[in-house]
Design an enzyme around this catalytic site. Structure first.
Site, mmCIF file in Angstrom:
data_model
loop_
_atom_site.group_PDB
_atom_site.id
_atom_site.type_symbol
_atom_site.label_atom_id
_atom_site.label_comp_id
_atom_site.label_asym_id
_atom_site.label_seq_id
_atom_site.Cartn_x
_atom_site.Cartn_y
_atom_site.Cartn_z
ATOM 1 N N ASP A 53 -0.684 2.368 -5.311
ATOM 2 C CA ASP A 53 -0.699 0.927 -5.561
ATOM 3 C C ASP A 53 -1.985 0.563 -6.307
ATOM 4 O OD1 ASP A 53 -2.064 1.686 -3.078
ATOM 5 O OD2 ASP A 53 -2.425 -0.454 -2.790
ATOM 6 N N ASN A 87 -6.643 6.537 3.683
ATOM 7 C CA ASN A 87 -8.054 6.763 3.362
ATOM 8 C C ASN A 87 -8.539 8.172 3.691
ATOM 9 O OD1 ASN A 87 -7.958 6.395 6.096
ATOM 10 N ND2 ASN A 87 -9.578 4.859 6.209
ATOM 11 N N ASN A 89 -9.393 3.633 -1.591
ATOM 12 C CA ASN A 89 -9.883 4.640 -0.640
ATOM 13 C C ASN A 89 -9.088 5.937 -0.663
ATOM 14 O OD1 ASN A 89 -12.034 3.094 0.263
ATOM 15 N ND2 ASN A 89 -10.777 2.024 1.750
ATOM 16 N N HIS A 91 0.829 -1.210 0.000
ATOM 17 C CA HIS A 91 0.000 0.000 0.000
ATOM 18 C C HIS A 91 0.866 1.264 0.000
ATOM 19 C CE1 HIS A 91 -4.177 0.805 -0.060
ATOM 20 N NE2 HIS A 91 -4.389 1.082 1.194
#
Length: 194
Positions: free
Chosen positions: A97, A72, A118, A23
């Site tokens: 990513d 997020n 997100n 991530h």
């Protein structure tokens, strides 16, 4: 108007515990770009850390940024930076990513939805625009029945880590080419025909 200025945001989560996660590949790319700028990240009032400069004399100017927030809720810092530097969403390049692309592959695009990501969802909501550029760094699909959210919070495998430096280099090259020559030129170079 800062026509030659580009805001490059690396999506990820703050803190050493997340540093090697799939991530966080966006932040790995911004670290490489800061290295190329020979600049260190400094705190910015928009709740982000930024490194500024030109990679080549007379070339495009970059503000490379990592939000201090979790992935997020990246939108607030990104919107704050756009406003601070007087930039439009078209001058924003988000590096993130991408599960829907095989590992070690890049896809570049402008606009579109968030595809369940997100970080992108929050940036679109905060800026009121989806018309920014994306450097989508493929991390592949989770194996078996592993949840996607668990997969992206795991580090790259030892096999992947052998290729990862090249992938990060290529993503940084793609950012430079988008800023210097435009999206189409970068797509021609980095979109493989496999």
């Amino acid at each position: 108007m800062n026509d030659d200025l580009h805001l490059v945001v690396g999506l990820g989560n703050p803190g050493p515990g997340y540093a090697g996660n799939r991530h966080n590949v966006g932040r790995m790319v911004t670290a490489e770009l800061a290295n190329r700028l020979r600049a260190t990240f400094k705190s910015h009032k928009a709740n982000a850390r930024v490194a500024e400069g030109r990679i080549v004399p007379g070339g495009p100017r970059f503000v490379v940024a990592n939000p201090n927030t979790y992935m997020n809720v990246s939108g607030g810092p990104v919107n704050g930076l756009l406003k601070f530097y007087g930039l439009t969403p078209q001058q924003l390049i988000v590096v993130h990513d991408e599960l829907d692309i095989p590992f070690d592959t890049l896809k570049l695009k402008q606009g579109g939805g968030h595809g369940g990501h997100n970080g992108l969802r929050d940036i679109i909501a905060a800026t009121g625009s989806n018309d920014f550029l994306r450097v989508r760094v493929g991390v592949g699909r989770p194996p078996g029945r592993m949840d996607a959210a668990d997969f992206v919070l795991k580090d790259f495998t030892s096999t992947e880590k052998q290729t990862l430096p090249n992938l990060i280099d290529e993503a940084a090259d793609a950012v430079e080419l988008i800023a210097g020559s435009g999206l189409t030129a970068a797509q021609l170079k980095f979109h493989t025909t496999s």
